[in-house]
Design a protein around this motif. Structure first.
Motif, PDB file in Angstrom:
ATOM      1  N   MET A 153       0.851  -1.176   0.000  1.00 26.31           N
ATOM      2  CA  MET A 153       0.000   0.000   0.000  1.00 26.31           C
ATOM      3  C   MET A 153       0.893   1.234   0.000  1.00 26.31           C
ATOM      4  N   THR A 154       0.626   2.161  -0.886  1.00 28.77           N
ATOM      5  CA  THR A 154       1.381   3.408  -0.921  1.00 28.77           C
ATOM      6  C   THR A 154       0.834   4.361   0.143  1.00 28.77           C
ATOM      7  N   ILE A 155       1.563   5.438   0.365  1.00 29.20           N
ATOM      8  CA  ILE A 155       1.082   6.458   1.313  1.00 29.20           C
ATOM      9  C   ILE A 155      -0.230   7.046   0.800  1.00 29.20           C
ATOM     10  N   LYS A 156      -0.293   7.329  -0.482  1.00 25.11           N
ATOM     11  CA  LYS A 156      -1.522   7.880  -1.076  1.00 25.11           C
ATOM     12  C   LYS A 156      -2.687   6.913  -0.889  1.00 25.11           C
ATOM     13  N   GLU A 157      -2.442   5.627  -1.115  1.00 18.48           N
ATOM     14  CA  GLU A 157      -3.496   4.624  -0.915  1.00 18.48           C
ATOM     15  C   GLU A 157      -3.915   4.552   0.546  1.00 18.48           C
ATOM     16  N   ALA A 158      -2.967   4.710   1.448  1.00 18.27           N
ATOM     17  CA  ALA A 158      -3.287   4.704   2.877  1.00 18.27           C
ATOM     18  C   ALA A 158      -4.163   5.902   3.227  1.00 18.27           C
ATOM     19  N   GLN A 159      -3.821   7.078   2.689  1.00 19.33           N
ATOM     20  CA  GLN A 159      -4.651   8.261   2.937  1.00 19.33           C
ATOM     21  C   GLN A 159      -6.069   8.037   2.422  1.00 19.33           C
ATOM     22  N   LEU A 160      -6.192   7.447   1.243  1.00 20.17           N
ATOM     23  CA  LEU A 160      -7.522   7.168   0.672  1.00 20.17           C
ATOM     24  C   LEU A 160      -8.277   6.131   1.504  1.00 20.17           C
ATOM     25  N   ALA A 161      -7.582   5.094   1.958  1.00 21.24           N
ATOM     26  CA  ALA A 161      -8.232   4.054   2.762  1.00 21.24           C
ATOM     27  C   ALA A 161      -8.780   4.628   4.068  1.00 21.24           C
ATOM     28  N   VAL A 162      -8.004   5.486   4.713  1.00 23.58           N
ATOM     29  CA  VAL A 162      -8.472   6.126   5.944  1.00 23.58           C
ATOM     30  C   VAL A 162      -9.680   7.007   5.644  1.00 23.58           C
ATOM     31  N   ASP A 163      -9.617   7.771   4.578  1.00 27.95           N
ATOM     32  CA  ASP A 163     -10.735   8.648   4.217  1.00 27.95           C
ATOM     33  C   ASP A 163     -11.999   7.836   3.942  1.00 27.95           C
ATOM     34  N   GLN A 164     -11.853   6.742   3.223  1.00 25.98           N
ATOM     35  CA  GLN A 164     -13.017   5.884   2.939  1.00 25.98           C
ATOM     36  C   GLN A 164     -13.587   5.296   4.222  1.00 25.98           C
ATOM     37  N   TRP A 165     -12.706   4.872   5.135  1.00 28.11           N
ATOM     38  CA  TRP A 165     -13.172   4.307   6.397  1.00 28.11           C
ATOM     39  C   TRP A 165     -13.928   5.351   7.200  1.00 28.11           C
ATOM     40  N   ILE A 166     -13.381   6.553   7.273  1.00 28.58           N
ATOM     41  CA  ILE A 166     -14.046   7.623   8.027  1.00 28.58           C
ATOM     42  C   ILE A 166     -15.429   7.877   7.447  1.00 28.58           C
ATOM     43  N   LYS A 167     -15.525   7.943   6.136  1.00 26.45           N
ATOM     44  CA  LYS A 167     -16.814   8.216   5.490  1.00 26.45           C
ATOM     45  C   LYS A 167     -17.809   7.080   5.688  1.00 26.45           C
ATOM     46  N   GLU A 168     -17.333   5.834   5.738  1.00 31.09           N
ATOM     47  CA  GLU A 168     -18.229   4.694   5.877  1.00 31.09           C
ATOM     48  C   GLU A 168     -18.580   4.371   7.322  1.00 31.09           C
ATOM     49  N   TYR A 169     -17.594   4.450   8.216  1.00 32.45           N
ATOM     50  CA  TYR A 169     -17.794   4.004   9.600  1.00 32.45           C
ATOM     51  C   TYR A 169     -17.618   5.094  10.651  1.00 32.45           C
ATOM     52  N   GLY A 170     -16.874   6.114  10.334  1.00 32.63           N
ATOM     53  CA  GLY A 170     -16.492   7.074  11.357  1.00 32.63           C
ATOM     54  C   GLY A 170     -17.379   8.290  11.483  1.00 32.63           C
ATOM     55  N   VAL A 171     -18.417   8.398  10.696  1.00 33.64           N
ATOM     56  CA  VAL A 171     -19.346   9.525  10.661  1.00 33.64           C
ATOM     57  C   VAL A 171     -18.659  10.763  10.089  1.00 33.64           C
ATOM     58  N   ARG A 172     -17.604  11.230  10.745  1.00 29.16           N
ATOM     59  CA  ARG A 172     -16.827  12.384  10.269  1.00 29.16           C
ATOM     60  C   ARG A 172     -15.481  12.371  10.971  1.00 29.16           C
ATOM     61  N   TYR A 173     -14.561  13.177  10.465  1.00 29.55           N
ATOM     62  CA  TYR A 173     -13.271  13.333  11.142  1.00 29.55           C
ATOM     63  C   TYR A 173     -13.494  14.078  12.449  1.00 29.55           C
ATOM     64  N   PHE A 174     -12.720  13.716  13.461  1.00 33.08           N
ATOM     65  CA  PHE A 174     -12.663  14.560  14.648  1.00 33.08           C
ATOM     66  C   PHE A 174     -12.041  15.886  14.227  1.00 33.08           C
ATOM     67  N   SER A 175     -12.185  16.915  15.027  1.00 31.15           N
ATOM     68  CA  SER A 175     -11.549  18.190  14.713  1.00 31.15           C
ATOM     69  C   SER A 175     -10.032  18.010  14.678  1.00 31.15           C
ATOM     70  N   GLU A 176      -9.373  18.918  13.994  1.00 30.83           N
ATOM     71  CA  GLU A 176      -7.913  18.862  13.910  1.00 30.83           C
ATOM     72  C   GLU A 176      -7.280  18.900  15.295  1.00 30.83           C
ATOM     73  N   LEU A 177      -7.824  19.722  16.166  1.00 34.23           N
ATOM     74  CA  LEU A 177      -7.276  19.818  17.521  1.00 34.23           C
ATOM     75  C   LEU A 177      -7.468  18.505  18.289  1.00 34.23           C
ATOM     76  N   THR A 178      -8.635  17.901  18.154  1.00 36.51           N
ATOM     77  CA  THR A 178      -8.868  16.614  18.807  1.00 36.51           C
ATOM     78  C   THR A 178      -7.928  15.562  18.250  1.00 36.51           C
ATOM     79  N   ASN A 179      -7.748  15.543  16.921  1.00 36.57           N
ATOM     80  CA  ASN A 179      -6.838  14.561  16.331  1.00 36.57           C
ATOM     81  C   ASN A 179      -5.396  14.808  16.750  1.00 36.57           C
ATOM     82  N   MET A 180      -5.014  16.052  16.958  1.00 38.75           N
ATOM     83  CA  MET A 180      -3.662  16.327  17.453  1.00 38.75           C
ATOM     84  C   MET A 180      -3.501  15.755  18.853  1.00 38.75           C
TER      85      MET A 180
END
Length: 108
Positions: free
Chosen positions: A1-28
């Motif tokens: 898996m490339t870095i780009k593919e990893a970024q896409l996989a995380v984005d797809q997971w968030i959209k399917e299972y995670g409802v939305r990204y936590f805020s940037e501050l929360t993720n930090m």
């Protein structure tokens, strides 16, 4: 898996299972927490501390957790980690081309 593919996989997971990204501050804060968990495992596996009863030396899992949150932060801030990592390697190569090779502390 490339870095780009990893970024896409995380984005797809968030959209399917995670409802939305936590805020940037929360993720930090989450990234800081995950780095702390990684540090705990390294301190016990390679340092002077020992594992508590029931603790597992889950080094890879903790590294993956750090990567996950970093990928989340990259996605939500529009950072292309593939390109940024390429630039980082170029910068380090220019800056440190001889630094480590000439470091007597690193010679066996």
């Amino acid at each position: 898996m490339t870095i780009k593919e990893a970024q896409l996989a995380v984005d797809q997971w968030i959209k399917e299972y995670g409802v939305r990204y936590f805020s940037e501050l929360t993720n930090m804060a989450c990234l800081t927490e995950e780095v702390g968990e990684l540090a705990r495992v390294i301190a016990r596996k390679y340092g002077d501390q020992s594992f508590k009863a029931g603790e597992e030396p889950n080094l890879g899992e903790e590294m993956a957790d750090v990567l996950w949150v970093l990928l989340c932060l990259a996605n939500q801030t529009g950072v292309d980690l593939t390109e940024e990592f390429r630039l980082s390697i170029e910068k380090k190569t220019r800056r440190d081309a001889l630094r480590h090779i000439e470091n007597p502390k690193l010679k066996a």
